[in-house]
Structures are given as structure tokens and as C-alpha cells.
Scaffold this motif. Structure first.
Motif, short mmCIF file in Angstrom:
data_model
loop_
_atom_site.label_atom_id
_atom_site.label_comp_id
_atom_site.label_asym_id
_atom_site.label_seq_id
_atom_site.Cartn_x
_atom_site.Cartn_y
_atom_site.Cartn_z
N THR A 256 0.83 -1.19 0.00
CA THR A 256 0.00 0.00 0.00
C THR A 256 0.87 1.24 0.00
O THR A 256 1.75 1.39 0.81
CB THR A 256 -0.91 0.01 1.25
N GLU B 239 -2.21 5.56 -3.34
CA GLU B 239 -3.22 4.64 -3.83
C GLU B 239 -4.49 4.75 -2.99
O GLU B 239 -4.42 4.89 -1.78
CB GLU B 239 -2.71 3.19 -3.77
N VAL C 207 -7.32 3.61 -0.73
CA VAL C 207 -7.42 2.50 0.22
C VAL C 207 -8.67 2.69 1.07
O VAL C 207 -9.01 3.81 1.44
CB VAL C 207 -6.18 2.43 1.13
N GLU D 142 -7.13 -2.08 -1.25
CA GLU D 142 -6.41 -1.08 -2.03
C GLU D 142 -6.72 -1.28 -3.50
O GLU D 142 -6.70 -2.41 -4.00
CB GLU D 142 -4.91 -1.25 -1.81
#
Length: 97
Positions: free
Chosen positions: A2, A6, A8, A65
Motif C-alpha cells: 500500500t 493509492e 485504500v 487497495e
């Protein structure tokens, strides 16, 4: 895996759930990575589902994610796609953070 850039989503469950059984029941294709992490394909997007409390087979919390966006050209909002995916994965059994 992660990164801060990104999208999430963090989810907690009222009771432990087997995330892989939930993926099967939702007819979502996936690949086990290890005891905690699973890669899933939904609407041609690639997601990483990782148990953060427990393991994938008995998780009480997990993150999702958006690893790769959909391959087709439809327009999407990453947060909306994450919400749609998690709603399909664990319907009405979770809370978001």
C-alpha cells in the motif's frame, strides 16, 4: 504494497469473516498471496485485500487497495469503485474508517 497515493479503504467487521469465502460467494476472482493478503479482480480492476486483524480466513478488520484501475475506458471514481467492491465482498457486515 500500500502506498500513500493509492486509494485504500479500511473496514472492520462485527464478527470474524473468511474473506476468501466471501470472494467466492460474491463470484469475484482472486489469488491467495499469503495468510493475510489476497489479490482480487473486479470489473477489470485489481484490488489487494489484506487482513489487518486476524488472517484472511478469520478477519475482523481488513484494507482494500485499488492496485490497478479498470483496463477498459469507463469513467470511475476510485473511492466509489472501492465502496462497490467492499459492499459486494462483505454486504452489511462492515463499517468503514
Amino acid at each position: 504494497m500500500t502506498s500513500e497515493d493509492e486509494p485504500v479503504q479500511h473496514c472492520t467487521l462485527d464478527e470474524p469473516a473468511d474473506l476468501r469465502v466471501a470472494l467466492d460467494e460474491a463470484a469475484i476472482e482472486y489469488l491467495d498471496v499469503d495468510d493475510d493478503k489476497t489479490v482480487a479482480i473486479y470489473r477489470s480492476a485489481v484490488f489487494v485485500v489484506e487482513a489487518t486483524e486476524g488472517h484472511a480466513t478469520n478477519a475482523t478488520a481488513f484494507t482494500v487497495e485499488l492496485w490497478e484501475p479498470p483496463t477498459d475506458n469507463f469513467e470511475y471514481e476510485p473511492d466509489d469503485l472501492l465502496t462497490t467492491f467492499t459492499d459486494k465482498l462483505i454486504p452489511q457486515k462492515r463499517s468503514q474508517r
